[in-house]
Design an enzyme around this catalytic site. Structure first.
Site, short mmCIF file in Angstrom:
data_model
loop_
_atom_site.label_atom_id
_atom_site.label_comp_id
_atom_site.label_asym_id
_atom_site.label_seq_id
_atom_site.Cartn_x
_atom_site.Cartn_y
_atom_site.Cartn_z
N GLU A 252 7.77 70.19 0.05
CA GLU A 252 7.35 69.99 1.44
C GLU A 252 5.97 70.63 1.67
OE1 GLU A 252 10.14 71.45 4.36
OE2 GLU A 252 9.09 70.39 5.99
N SER A 368 6.44 78.90 8.89
CA SER A 368 5.26 79.14 9.73
C SER A 368 4.08 79.63 8.89
CB SER A 368 5.58 80.17 10.81
OG SER A 368 5.70 81.44 10.20
C1 LIG Z 1 7.53 69.57 13.50
C2 LIG Z 1 8.59 70.42 12.91
C3 LIG Z 1 9.50 69.87 12.04
C4 LIG Z 1 10.53 70.65 11.51
N1 LIG Z 1 11.46 70.05 10.71
C5 LIG Z 1 12.48 70.78 10.22
C6 LIG Z 1 13.50 70.17 9.42
O1 LIG Z 1 13.47 68.96 9.19
N2 LIG Z 1 14.50 70.93 8.97
C7 LIG Z 1 14.58 72.26 9.21
O2 LIG Z 1 15.50 72.90 8.72
N3 LIG Z 1 13.65 72.89 10.00
C8 LIG Z 1 12.61 72.18 10.49
N4 LIG Z 1 11.66 72.79 11.30
C9 LIG Z 1 11.84 74.18 11.68
C10 LIG Z 1 10.84 75.14 11.04
O3 LIG Z 1 11.11 75.29 9.65
C11 LIG Z 1 10.96 76.46 11.78
O4 LIG Z 1 10.55 76.22 13.12
C12 LIG Z 1 10.10 77.54 11.17
O5 LIG Z 1 10.62 77.95 9.93
C13 LIG Z 1 9.95 78.77 12.09
O6 LIG Z 1 11.21 79.22 12.51
P1 LIG Z 1 11.53 79.48 14.07
O7 LIG Z 1 11.17 78.26 14.83
O8 LIG Z 1 12.92 79.98 14.15
O9 LIG Z 1 10.51 80.61 14.53
P2 LIG Z 1 10.67 82.16 14.27
O10 LIG Z 1 11.18 82.41 12.91
O11 LIG Z 1 11.41 82.75 15.43
O12 LIG Z 1 9.16 82.63 14.35
C14 LIG Z 1 8.45 82.78 15.58
C15 LIG Z 1 7.08 83.37 15.26
O13 LIG Z 1 7.24 84.69 14.68
C16 LIG Z 1 6.58 84.75 13.41
N5 LIG Z 1 7.38 85.55 12.49
C17 LIG Z 1 8.72 85.49 12.29
N6 LIG Z 1 9.11 86.37 11.36
C18 LIG Z 1 7.97 87.00 10.95
C19 LIG Z 1 7.71 88.04 10.00
N7 LIG Z 1 8.68 88.58 9.28
N8 LIG Z 1 6.44 88.44 9.84
C20 LIG Z 1 5.42 87.88 10.56
N9 LIG Z 1 5.60 86.92 11.48
C21 LIG Z 1 6.87 86.48 11.67
C22 LIG Z 1 6.51 83.32 12.94
O14 LIG Z 1 5.43 83.16 12.03
C23 LIG Z 1 6.30 82.57 14.22
O15 LIG Z 1 4.93 82.59 14.59
C24 LIG Z 1 10.62 72.02 11.83
C25 LIG Z 1 9.67 72.59 12.71
C26 LIG Z 1 8.67 71.80 13.24
C27 LIG Z 1 7.68 72.43 14.18
#
Ligand SMILES: Cc1cc2nc3c(=O)[nH]c(=O)nc-3n(C[C@H](O)[C@H](O)[C@H](O)COP(=O)(O)OP(=O)(O)OC[C@H]3O[C@@H](n4cnc5c(N)ncnc54)[C@H](O)[C@@H]3O)c2cc1C
Length: 386
Positions: A252, A368
Protein backbone atom coordinates in the site's frame (compact mmCIF):
# COMPACT_ATOMS: atom_id res chain seq x y z
CA UNK A 1 -4.02 -13.97 -26.71
CA UNK A 2 -0.49 -14.74 -27.89
CA UNK A 3 2.17 -16.15 -25.65
CA UNK A 4 5.86 -15.50 -26.14
CA UNK A 5 7.66 -18.52 -24.81
CA UNK A 6 8.54 -17.15 -21.34
CA UNK A 7 5.46 -18.32 -19.49
CA UNK A 8 1.98 -17.21 -20.42
CA UNK A 9 2.78 -13.56 -21.12
CA UNK A 10 6.50 -13.32 -21.01
CA UNK A 11 8.70 -11.88 -18.33
CA UNK A 12 10.45 -8.50 -18.35
CA UNK A 13 12.33 -9.27 -21.56
CA UNK A 14 8.97 -9.46 -23.37
CA UNK A 15 7.56 -6.28 -21.82
CA UNK A 16 7.96 -4.04 -24.87
CA UNK A 17 6.29 -6.65 -27.05
CA UNK A 18 3.55 -7.06 -24.44
CA UNK A 19 2.85 -3.30 -24.44
CA UNK A 20 2.69 -3.31 -28.25
CA UNK A 21 0.13 -6.11 -28.22
CA UNK A 22 -1.91 -4.40 -25.51
CA UNK A 23 -1.97 -1.15 -27.50
CA UNK A 24 -3.09 -3.10 -30.55
CA UNK A 25 -5.91 -4.68 -28.57
CA UNK A 26 -6.98 -1.29 -27.17
CA UNK A 27 -7.10 0.18 -30.67
CA UNK A 28 -9.04 -2.76 -32.06
CA UNK A 29 -11.57 -2.55 -29.22
CA UNK A 30 -11.76 1.23 -28.88
CA UNK A 31 -15.52 1.50 -29.31
CA UNK A 32 -16.22 -0.88 -26.45
CA UNK A 33 -13.34 0.38 -24.28
CA UNK A 34 -13.80 4.16 -24.55
CA UNK A 35 -16.99 4.43 -22.43
CA UNK A 36 -15.33 2.41 -19.65
CA UNK A 37 -12.33 4.74 -19.18
CA UNK A 38 -13.57 8.12 -17.79
CA UNK A 39 -14.22 8.50 -14.05
CA UNK A 40 -17.81 9.43 -13.24
CA UNK A 41 -18.61 11.95 -10.51
CA UNK A 42 -21.39 9.63 -9.33
CA UNK A 43 -19.29 7.20 -7.29
CA UNK A 44 -21.68 4.25 -7.65
CA UNK A 45 -21.54 4.66 -11.42
CA UNK A 46 -17.76 5.02 -11.26
CA UNK A 47 -17.47 1.71 -9.42
CA UNK A 48 -19.92 0.00 -11.78
CA UNK A 49 -17.87 1.21 -14.75
CA UNK A 50 -14.63 0.03 -13.12
CA UNK A 51 -16.19 -3.42 -12.68
CA UNK A 52 -17.22 -3.55 -16.33
CA UNK A 53 -13.69 -2.62 -17.39
CA UNK A 54 -12.22 -5.36 -15.18
CA UNK A 55 -14.63 -7.84 -16.78
CA UNK A 56 -13.67 -6.76 -20.27
CA UNK A 57 -9.93 -7.02 -19.46
CA UNK A 58 -10.45 -10.40 -17.80
CA UNK A 59 -12.48 -11.85 -20.67
CA UNK A 60 -9.76 -10.77 -23.11
CA UNK A 61 -7.20 -12.34 -20.72
CA UNK A 62 -5.26 -9.08 -20.09
CA UNK A 63 -6.79 -8.88 -16.63
CA UNK A 64 -5.14 -12.15 -15.65
CA UNK A 65 -1.64 -11.16 -16.69
CA UNK A 66 0.87 -10.48 -13.92
CA UNK A 67 -0.63 -13.03 -11.53
CA UNK A 68 0.64 -16.60 -10.92
CA UNK A 69 -0.97 -19.41 -12.88
CA UNK A 70 -1.48 -21.38 -9.65
CA UNK A 71 -3.67 -18.54 -8.39
CA UNK A 72 -5.78 -18.32 -11.55
CA UNK A 73 -3.59 -15.84 -13.43
CA UNK A 74 -1.58 -16.24 -16.61
CA UNK A 75 1.91 -15.66 -15.21
CA UNK A 76 4.10 -12.60 -15.75
CA UNK A 77 4.91 -10.04 -13.06
CA UNK A 78 3.80 -6.76 -11.56
CA UNK A 79 5.70 -5.07 -14.41
CA UNK A 80 3.07 -6.33 -16.84
CA UNK A 81 0.29 -4.93 -14.67
CA UNK A 82 2.13 -1.62 -14.30
CA UNK A 83 2.69 -1.32 -18.05
CA UNK A 84 -0.96 -2.07 -18.75
CA UNK A 85 -2.14 0.53 -16.21
CA UNK A 86 0.20 3.10 -17.71
CA UNK A 87 -1.30 2.52 -21.17
CA UNK A 88 -4.84 2.78 -19.85
CA UNK A 89 -4.06 6.11 -18.15
CA UNK A 90 -2.51 7.45 -21.35
CA UNK A 91 -5.76 6.51 -23.12
CA UNK A 92 -7.84 8.58 -20.66
CA UNK A 93 -8.56 6.13 -17.86
CA UNK A 94 -9.76 7.73 -14.61
CA UNK A 95 -8.09 5.05 -12.47
CA UNK A 96 -8.92 1.74 -10.82
CA UNK A 97 -11.09 3.09 -7.93
CA UNK A 98 -11.95 0.04 -5.77
CA UNK A 99 -9.48 -2.11 -7.73
CA UNK A 100 -6.51 -0.28 -6.21
CA UNK A 101 -6.94 -3.15 -3.77
CA UNK A 102 -5.68 -5.52 -6.45
CA UNK A 103 -2.27 -3.94 -5.81
CA UNK A 104 -2.69 -3.95 -2.02
CA UNK A 105 -4.76 -6.95 -0.94
CA UNK A 106 -4.20 -9.47 -3.76
CA UNK A 107 -0.39 -9.85 -3.33
CA UNK A 108 -0.99 -10.72 0.34
CA UNK A 109 -3.59 -13.33 -0.61
CA UNK A 110 -1.20 -14.87 -3.15
CA UNK A 111 1.65 -14.96 -0.61
CA UNK A 112 -0.17 -16.06 2.54
CA UNK A 113 -3.59 -17.61 1.81
CA UNK A 114 -4.44 -21.29 1.45
CA UNK A 115 -3.68 -22.13 -2.24
CA UNK A 116 -7.14 -23.62 -2.89
CA UNK A 117 -8.79 -20.56 -1.36
CA UNK A 118 -6.72 -18.20 -3.52
CA UNK A 119 -7.54 -20.18 -6.65
CA UNK A 120 -11.24 -19.89 -5.78
CA UNK A 121 -11.33 -16.17 -4.99
CA UNK A 122 -8.60 -14.41 -7.00
CA UNK A 123 -10.20 -14.87 -10.45
CA UNK A 124 -13.43 -13.32 -9.11
CA UNK A 125 -11.38 -10.38 -7.82
CA UNK A 126 -9.62 -10.04 -11.18
CA UNK A 127 -12.86 -10.15 -13.17
CA UNK A 128 -14.38 -7.43 -10.98
CA UNK A 129 -17.28 -9.50 -9.65
CA UNK A 130 -16.02 -9.91 -6.05
CA UNK A 131 -13.96 -6.92 -4.85
CA UNK A 132 -12.07 -6.94 -1.53
CA UNK A 133 -11.73 -4.45 1.32
CA UNK A 134 -8.98 -4.14 3.93
CA UNK A 135 -10.16 -4.22 7.55
CA UNK A 136 -7.33 -3.15 9.84
CA UNK A 137 -8.26 0.16 11.55
CA UNK A 138 -10.67 0.35 14.47
CA UNK A 139 -12.11 3.31 16.38
CA UNK A 140 -9.36 3.05 19.04
CA UNK A 141 -6.72 1.41 16.88
CA UNK A 142 -5.45 3.32 13.86
CA UNK A 143 -1.84 4.33 14.46
CA UNK A 144 -1.84 1.92 17.39
CA UNK A 145 -2.81 -1.02 15.17
CA UNK A 146 -1.37 -3.59 17.61
CA UNK A 147 -4.05 -2.47 20.11
CA UNK A 148 -6.99 -3.64 17.97
CA UNK A 149 -9.85 -5.42 19.71
CA UNK A 150 -11.97 -7.22 17.10
CA UNK A 151 -11.78 -10.83 18.30
CA UNK A 152 -11.93 -14.21 16.56
CA UNK A 153 -12.43 -17.33 18.67
CA UNK A 154 -12.38 -20.90 17.36
CA UNK A 155 -15.44 -22.95 18.43
CA UNK A 156 -14.13 -26.29 17.10
CA UNK A 157 -15.71 -25.78 13.65
CA UNK A 158 -15.40 -22.10 12.68
CA UNK A 159 -13.81 -18.88 13.83
CA UNK A 160 -16.41 -16.57 15.41
CA UNK A 161 -15.68 -12.89 14.82
CA UNK A 162 -16.99 -10.02 17.00
CA UNK A 163 -16.02 -6.35 16.84
CA UNK A 164 -15.94 -3.40 14.45
CA UNK A 165 -13.68 -1.88 11.82
CA UNK A 166 -13.67 1.74 10.65
CA UNK A 167 -12.34 3.79 7.72
CA UNK A 168 -12.68 0.66 5.58
CA UNK A 169 -12.19 1.85 2.00
CA UNK A 170 -14.88 0.66 -0.40
CA UNK A 171 -16.61 -1.47 2.27
CA UNK A 172 -19.92 -0.67 0.59
CA UNK A 173 -18.79 -2.29 -2.66
CA UNK A 174 -16.73 -5.19 -1.32
CA UNK A 175 -17.70 -8.85 -1.16
CA UNK A 176 -14.70 -9.84 1.00
CA UNK A 177 -12.78 -8.20 3.81
CA UNK A 178 -9.16 -9.05 4.58
CA UNK A 179 -9.30 -8.35 8.31
CA UNK A 180 -6.78 -8.26 11.11
CA UNK A 181 -8.30 -9.73 14.29
CA UNK A 182 -7.19 -10.64 17.79
CA UNK A 183 -6.90 -14.37 18.45
CA UNK A 184 -4.49 -14.01 21.39
CA UNK A 185 -4.57 -11.81 24.47
CA UNK A 186 -4.52 -8.02 24.58
CA UNK A 187 -1.15 -8.17 26.38
CA UNK A 188 0.36 -10.05 23.44
CA UNK A 189 -0.15 -6.89 21.35
CA UNK A 190 0.93 -7.56 17.72
CA UNK A 191 1.88 -11.19 18.49
CA UNK A 192 -1.76 -11.99 19.25
CA UNK A 193 -3.11 -10.96 15.85
CA UNK A 194 -4.29 -13.11 12.91
CA UNK A 195 -5.33 -12.22 9.38
CA UNK A 196 -8.63 -13.66 8.20
CA UNK A 197 -10.80 -13.39 5.07
CA UNK A 198 -14.41 -12.57 5.92
CA UNK A 199 -17.25 -12.94 3.42
CA UNK A 200 -19.16 -9.68 3.90
CA UNK A 201 -22.42 -11.41 2.95
CA UNK A 202 -22.19 -13.61 6.06
CA UNK A 203 -24.94 -13.25 8.68
CA UNK A 204 -23.85 -10.81 11.41
CA UNK A 205 -21.95 -8.38 9.12
CA UNK A 206 -23.26 -4.79 9.00
CA UNK A 207 -21.46 -2.30 6.71
CA UNK A 208 -22.28 1.39 7.13
CA UNK A 209 -20.96 3.92 4.59
CA UNK A 210 -19.35 7.15 5.87
CA UNK A 211 -20.06 10.28 3.82
CA UNK A 212 -16.86 12.23 3.12
CA UNK A 213 -16.32 15.96 2.57
CA UNK A 214 -15.89 15.34 -1.17
CA UNK A 215 -19.43 13.92 -1.36
CA UNK A 216 -18.49 10.27 -1.84
CA UNK A 217 -19.09 7.46 0.64
CA UNK A 218 -15.96 5.65 -0.24
CA UNK A 219 -15.11 4.85 3.39
CA UNK A 220 -17.19 2.80 5.78
CA UNK A 221 -17.62 1.14 9.13
CA UNK A 222 -18.14 -2.61 9.34
CA UNK A 223 -19.61 -4.28 12.44
CA UNK A 224 -19.20 -8.03 13.06
CA UNK A 225 -21.57 -9.87 15.40
CA UNK A 226 -20.96 -13.61 15.85
CA UNK A 227 -19.80 -13.93 12.24
CA UNK A 228 -18.79 -17.51 11.36
CA UNK A 229 -15.63 -17.91 9.27
CA UNK A 230 -14.38 -21.37 8.11
CA UNK A 231 -10.79 -22.25 9.08
CA UNK A 232 -9.41 -22.28 5.51
CA UNK A 233 -9.90 -18.50 5.49
CA UNK A 234 -7.07 -17.85 7.93
CA UNK A 235 -4.44 -16.01 5.90
CA UNK A 236 -1.01 -17.22 6.99
CA UNK A 237 -0.53 -18.49 10.53
CA UNK A 238 -2.80 -18.10 13.53
CA UNK A 239 -0.90 -15.46 15.55
CA UNK A 240 1.09 -14.51 12.43
CA UNK A 241 -1.21 -11.69 11.30
CA UNK A 242 1.30 -8.92 11.96
CA UNK A 243 3.77 -10.32 9.44
CA UNK A 244 1.07 -10.55 6.75
CA UNK A 245 -0.19 -7.06 7.66
CA UNK A 246 3.29 -5.54 7.27
CA UNK A 247 3.58 -7.31 3.90
CA UNK A 248 0.28 -5.74 2.81
CA UNK A 249 1.20 -2.27 4.10
CA UNK A 250 4.53 -2.37 2.25
CA UNK A 251 2.49 -2.72 -0.96
CA UNK A 252 0.00 0.00 0.00
CA UNK A 253 2.87 2.38 0.86
CA UNK A 254 5.11 1.19 -1.95
CA UNK A 255 4.06 -0.40 -5.23
CA UNK A 256 0.58 1.21 -5.19
CA UNK A 257 2.28 4.53 -5.91
CA UNK A 258 2.84 3.46 -9.52
CA UNK A 259 -0.85 3.48 -10.43
CA UNK A 260 -1.50 6.60 -8.36
CA UNK A 261 1.33 8.59 -9.94
CA UNK A 262 0.02 7.75 -13.45
CA UNK A 263 -3.23 9.52 -12.55
CA UNK A 264 -1.43 12.58 -11.11
CA UNK A 265 0.70 12.75 -14.27
CA UNK A 266 -2.32 12.85 -16.59
CA UNK A 267 -4.06 15.53 -14.49
CA UNK A 268 -0.90 17.66 -14.32
CA UNK A 269 -0.34 17.32 -18.06
CA UNK A 270 -3.90 18.49 -18.76
CA UNK A 271 -3.58 21.40 -16.32
CA UNK A 272 -0.22 22.47 -17.75
CA UNK A 273 -2.10 23.51 -20.90
CA UNK A 274 -3.56 26.38 -18.86
CA UNK A 275 -0.08 27.33 -17.60
CA UNK A 276 1.22 30.91 -17.92
CA UNK A 277 4.67 32.40 -17.33
CA UNK A 278 4.06 32.89 -13.64
CA UNK A 279 3.01 29.27 -13.09
CA UNK A 280 5.73 27.48 -15.03
CA UNK A 281 7.99 27.18 -11.97
CA UNK A 282 5.15 25.65 -9.91
CA UNK A 283 4.33 23.15 -12.67
CA UNK A 284 8.02 22.34 -13.06
CA UNK A 285 8.37 21.61 -9.35
CA UNK A 286 5.33 19.32 -9.43
CA UNK A 287 6.74 17.52 -12.47
CA UNK A 288 10.02 16.97 -10.60
CA UNK A 289 8.15 15.52 -7.62
CA UNK A 290 6.34 13.21 -10.04
CA UNK A 291 9.60 12.01 -11.55
CA UNK A 292 10.88 11.27 -8.04
CA UNK A 293 7.86 9.08 -7.31
CA UNK A 294 8.17 7.42 -10.70
CA UNK A 295 11.82 6.53 -10.04
CA UNK A 296 11.21 5.11 -6.57
CA UNK A 297 8.07 3.28 -7.75
CA UNK A 298 9.98 1.63 -10.61
CA UNK A 299 12.61 0.51 -8.13
CA UNK A 300 9.92 -1.10 -5.95
CA UNK A 301 8.17 -2.71 -8.95
CA UNK A 302 11.49 -4.23 -10.03
CA UNK A 303 12.10 -5.61 -6.54
CA UNK A 304 8.61 -7.10 -6.43
CA UNK A 305 9.05 -8.61 -9.91
CA UNK A 306 12.25 -10.30 -8.70
CA UNK A 307 10.42 -11.53 -5.60
CA UNK A 308 12.60 -9.41 -3.30
CA UNK A 309 10.39 -8.63 -0.32
CA UNK A 310 9.48 -4.95 0.07
CA UNK A 311 10.39 -3.68 3.50
CA UNK A 312 9.82 -0.72 5.82
CA UNK A 313 11.54 1.62 3.35
CA UNK A 314 8.21 1.62 1.47
CA UNK A 315 7.31 4.26 4.08
CA UNK A 316 9.68 6.63 2.28
CA UNK A 317 7.76 6.04 -0.93
CA UNK A 318 4.46 6.79 0.80
CA UNK A 319 5.81 10.12 2.08
CA UNK A 320 7.06 11.02 -1.38
CA UNK A 321 3.77 10.04 -3.03
CA UNK A 322 1.72 11.99 -0.50
CA UNK A 323 3.80 15.12 -0.96
CA UNK A 324 3.57 14.76 -4.74
CA UNK A 325 -0.20 14.24 -4.73
CA UNK A 326 -0.75 17.37 -2.63
CA UNK A 327 1.70 19.40 -4.75
CA UNK A 328 0.04 18.34 -8.01
CA UNK A 329 -3.48 19.15 -6.80
CA UNK A 330 -2.27 22.47 -5.33
CA UNK A 331 -0.98 23.33 -8.80
CA UNK A 332 -4.31 22.36 -10.33
CA UNK A 333 -6.11 24.53 -7.80
CA UNK A 334 -3.80 27.49 -8.44
CA UNK A 335 -3.52 27.47 -12.22
CA UNK A 336 -6.79 25.90 -13.26
CA UNK A 337 -8.92 27.10 -10.39
CA UNK A 338 -12.22 27.25 -12.28
CA UNK A 339 -12.23 23.46 -12.60
CA UNK A 340 -11.68 22.90 -8.85
CA UNK A 341 -13.83 25.84 -7.68
CA UNK A 342 -16.19 25.88 -4.71
CA UNK A 343 -19.12 25.73 -4.75
CA UNK A 344 -19.77 23.65 -7.85
CA UNK A 345 -20.60 25.74 -10.90
CA UNK A 346 -20.79 25.20 -14.62
CA UNK A 347 -17.00 25.26 -15.04
CA UNK A 348 -16.21 22.90 -12.18
CA UNK A 349 -14.97 19.44 -13.00
CA UNK A 350 -16.68 17.47 -10.21
CA UNK A 351 -14.24 14.54 -10.45
CA UNK A 352 -11.23 16.84 -10.21
CA UNK A 353 -12.80 18.62 -7.27
CA UNK A 354 -13.32 15.27 -5.51
CA UNK A 355 -9.71 14.36 -6.19
CA UNK A 356 -8.48 17.74 -4.91
CA UNK A 357 -10.41 17.24 -1.66
CA UNK A 358 -9.19 13.64 -1.39
CA UNK A 359 -5.61 14.85 -1.73
CA UNK A 360 -6.03 16.70 1.59
CA UNK A 361 -6.39 13.40 3.51
CA UNK A 362 -3.74 11.28 1.84
CA UNK A 363 -1.31 11.94 4.70
CA UNK A 364 -3.47 9.54 6.73
CA UNK A 365 -4.29 6.36 4.76
CA UNK A 366 -1.86 3.44 4.98
CA UNK A 367 -0.61 4.91 8.27
CA UNK A 368 -0.31 8.61 9.07
CA UNK A 369 2.64 10.74 8.00
CA UNK A 370 4.02 10.73 11.57
CA UNK A 371 3.88 6.92 11.66
CA UNK A 372 5.74 6.69 8.32
CA UNK A 373 8.46 8.96 9.74
CA UNK A 374 8.59 6.79 12.87
CA UNK A 375 8.90 3.63 10.73
CA UNK A 376 11.81 5.15 8.81
CA UNK A 377 13.50 6.32 12.02
CA UNK A 378 13.17 2.97 13.77
CA UNK A 379 13.29 0.34 11.06
CA UNK A 380 15.33 1.94 8.27
CA UNK A 381 17.71 4.26 10.15
CA UNK A 382 17.83 2.06 13.27
CA UNK A 383 17.20 4.99 15.66
CA UNK A 384 15.71 4.20 19.07
CA UNK A 385 13.45 6.27 21.33
CA UNK A 386 15.43 8.26 23.92
C1 LIG B 1 -8.72 7.86 2.77
C2 LIG B 1 -8.46 6.85 3.83
C3 LIG B 1 -8.61 5.52 3.53
C4 LIG B 1 -8.41 4.55 4.52
N1 LIG B 1 -8.63 3.24 4.21
C5 LIG B 1 -8.48 2.30 5.16
C6 LIG B 1 -8.77 0.92 4.87
O1 LIG B 1 -9.17 0.58 3.76
N2 LIG B 1 -8.63 0.03 5.85
C7 LIG B 1 -8.20 0.36 7.10
O2 LIG B 1 -8.04 -0.53 7.93
N3 LIG B 1 -7.95 1.66 7.44
C8 LIG B 1 -8.08 2.62 6.49
N4 LIG B 1 -7.85 3.96 6.80
C9 LIG B 1 -7.54 4.32 8.18
C10 LIG B 1 -6.11 4.77 8.41
O3 LIG B 1 -5.21 3.68 8.30
C11 LIG B 1 -6.06 5.41 9.79
O4 LIG B 1 -6.89 6.56 9.74
C12 LIG B 1 -4.65 5.81 10.18
O5 LIG B 1 -3.87 4.66 10.45
C13 LIG B 1 -4.64 6.74 11.41
O6 LIG B 1 -5.39 6.19 12.46
P1 LIG B 1 -6.52 7.04 13.22
O7 LIG B 1 -7.44 7.61 12.20
O8 LIG B 1 -7.08 6.17 14.28
O9 LIG B 1 -5.76 8.29 13.86
P2 LIG B 1 -4.92 8.26 15.21
O10 LIG B 1 -4.12 7.02 15.29
O11 LIG B 1 -5.85 8.60 16.34
O12 LIG B 1 -3.94 9.49 14.97
C14 LIG B 1 -4.35 10.85 15.10
C15 LIG B 1 -3.12 11.72 14.93
O13 LIG B 1 -2.17 11.45 15.98
C16 LIG B 1 -0.91 11.08 15.43
N5 LIG B 1 -0.30 10.02 16.24
C17 LIG B 1 -0.91 8.91 16.71
N6 LIG B 1 -0.05 8.16 17.41
C18 LIG B 1 1.14 8.82 17.35
C19 LIG B 1 2.44 8.54 17.89
N7 LIG B 1 2.68 7.45 18.60
N8 LIG B 1 3.43 9.43 17.64
C20 LIG B 1 3.20 10.54 16.89
N9 LIG B 1 2.00 10.87 16.38
C21 LIG B 1 0.98 10.00 16.60
C22 LIG B 1 -1.22 10.57 14.04
O14 LIG B 1 -0.09 10.72 13.20
C23 LIG B 1 -2.36 11.45 13.62
O15 LIG B 1 -1.88 12.69 13.14
C24 LIG B 1 -8.03 4.94 5.82
C25 LIG B 1 -7.86 6.30 6.13
C26 LIG B 1 -8.08 7.25 5.14
C27 LIG B 1 -7.91 8.70 5.48
Amino acid sequence: MDTDGHGAHGRESGLRDFVGRFRGWMAANEAELAPLLPAHADYDLRVETAKRLRKMLFDAEWGRVGWPEAAGGLGGTILHRAAMHDELFRAGWGGPTIFEHLEIVAPTLVRYADPDFVRAVLPRFLDGSQPWAQGFSEPEAGSDLAGLRTRAEFDGTDWIVNGAKIWTSWAKYARWCLALVRTGTTEQRHRGLTMIAIDLRSPGVTPRPIRQANGTDELGEVAFEDVRVPPDRIIGEVGGGWKAAMYLLAHERGTLSWVRHCGFRENLTAAAKAMNDSSDRQVGEAALHLLGVRATAINLLAREALDVELGPDSAFNKLLTTRTEQTVYNVLRDIDSARVAFPLDSETDPVLQQEYLFSRIVTVYGGSQQMQLMTIARHVLGLRDA
